[in-house]
Motif scaffolding. Structure first.
Motif, PDB file in Angstrom:
ATOM      1  N   ARG A  22       5.768   9.684   1.332  1.00 28.27           N
ATOM      2  CA  ARG A  22       4.813   8.975   0.415  1.00 28.27           C
ATOM      3  C   ARG A  22       5.056   7.661   0.676  1.00 28.27           C
ATOM      4  O   ARG A  22       4.263   6.740   0.576  1.00 28.27           O
ATOM      5  N   THR A  24       6.280   6.116   3.367  1.00 26.61           N
ATOM      6  CA  THR A  24       5.892   5.952   4.800  1.00 26.61           C
ATOM      7  C   THR A  24       4.401   5.552   4.686  1.00 26.61           C
ATOM      8  O   THR A  24       3.944   4.687   5.406  1.00 26.61           O
ATOM      9  N   ARG A  25       3.585   6.458   4.108  1.00 27.86           N
ATOM     10  CA  ARG A  25       2.161   6.165   3.969  1.00 27.86           C
ATOM     11  C   ARG A  25       1.848   4.752   3.147  1.00 27.86           C
ATOM     12  O   ARG A  25       0.941   4.251   3.688  1.00 27.86           O
ATOM     13  N   PHE A  26       2.521   4.764   2.226  1.00 30.04           N
ATOM     14  CA  PHE A  26       2.238   3.444   1.397  1.00 30.04           C
ATOM     15  C   PHE A  26       2.501   2.135   2.270  1.00 30.04           C
ATOM     16  O   PHE A  26       1.788   1.305   2.044  1.00 30.04           O
ATOM     17  N   ASN A  27       3.724   2.231   2.940  1.00 30.52           N
ATOM     18  CA  ASN A  27       3.921   1.262   4.063  1.00 30.52           C
ATOM     19  C   ASN A  27       2.910   0.893   4.852  1.00 30.52           C
ATOM     20  O   ASN A  27       2.535  -0.341   5.179  1.00 30.52           O
ATOM     21  N   ARG A  28       2.325   2.068   5.581  1.00 27.67           N
ATOM     22  CA  ARG A  28       1.538   2.020   6.500  1.00 27.67           C
ATOM     23  C   ARG A  28       0.086   1.483   5.918  1.00 27.67           C
ATOM     24  O   ARG A  28      -0.777   0.674   6.718  1.00 27.67           O
ATOM     25  N   HIS A  29      -0.312   1.731   4.720  1.00 25.77           N
ATOM     26  CA  HIS A  29      -1.542   1.486   4.260  1.00 25.77           C
ATOM     27  C   HIS A  29      -1.450   0.006   3.233  1.00 25.77           C
ATOM     28  O   HIS A  29      -2.459  -0.718   2.868  1.00 25.77           O
ATOM     29  N   ASN A  30      -0.190  -0.700   2.901  1.00 27.64           N
ATOM     30  CA  ASN A  30      -0.079  -1.630   1.941  1.00 27.64           C
ATOM     31  C   ASN A  30      -0.551  -2.887   3.056  1.00 27.64           C
ATOM     32  O   ASN A  30       0.459  -3.185   4.103  1.00 27.64           O
ATOM     33  N   LEU A  31      -1.526  -3.620   2.648  1.00 19.71           N
ATOM     34  CA  LEU A  31      -1.702  -4.892   3.339  1.00 19.71           C
ATOM     35  C   LEU A  31      -0.693  -6.024   3.208  1.00 19.71           C
ATOM     36  O   LEU A  31      -0.380  -6.915   3.967  1.00 19.71           O
ATOM     37  N   GLN A  34       1.714  -5.103   5.993  1.00 17.26           N
ATOM     38  CA  GLN A  34       1.198  -4.830   7.245  1.00 17.26           C
ATOM     39  C   GLN A  34       0.664  -6.421   7.796  1.00 17.26           C
ATOM     40  O   GLN A  34       0.884  -6.729   9.105  1.00 17.26           O
TER      41      GLN A  34
END
Length: 56
Positions: A22, A24-31, A34
Motif C-alpha cells: 500500500r 509503494t502504491r501511495f508513493n507512486r500515485h502521490n503528486l 512524484q
C-alpha cells in the motif's frame, strides 16, 4: 506459396511478480512525492548534458 508464421505467445499475467504494498502504491500515485522526484531527475539529466557540452 503459403507462409505460416508462428508468433510468440502473448504474456498477459505474471503470477510470480510481487505485488506492491500500500505504501509503494501511495508513493507512486502521490503528486507531492512524484513532482520533486521528476524535477530532480530533469535537473540531473540537464547537468549531465551541460557537463558533456563543456568539454573544450
Amino acid at each position: 506459396m503459403s507462409q505460416t508464421t508462428e508468433s510468440a505467445p502473448v504474456i498477459t499475467r505474471y503470477p510470480d511478480a510481487p505485488t506492491p504494498t500500500r505504501l509503494t502504491r501511495f508513493n507512486r500515485h502521490n503528486l507531492l512525492i512524484q513532482i520533486p522526484k521528476f524535477v530532480l531527475m530533469c535537473a540531473n539529466i540537464m547537468m549531465m548534458v551541460i557537463k558533456g557540452h563543456d568539454k573544450d
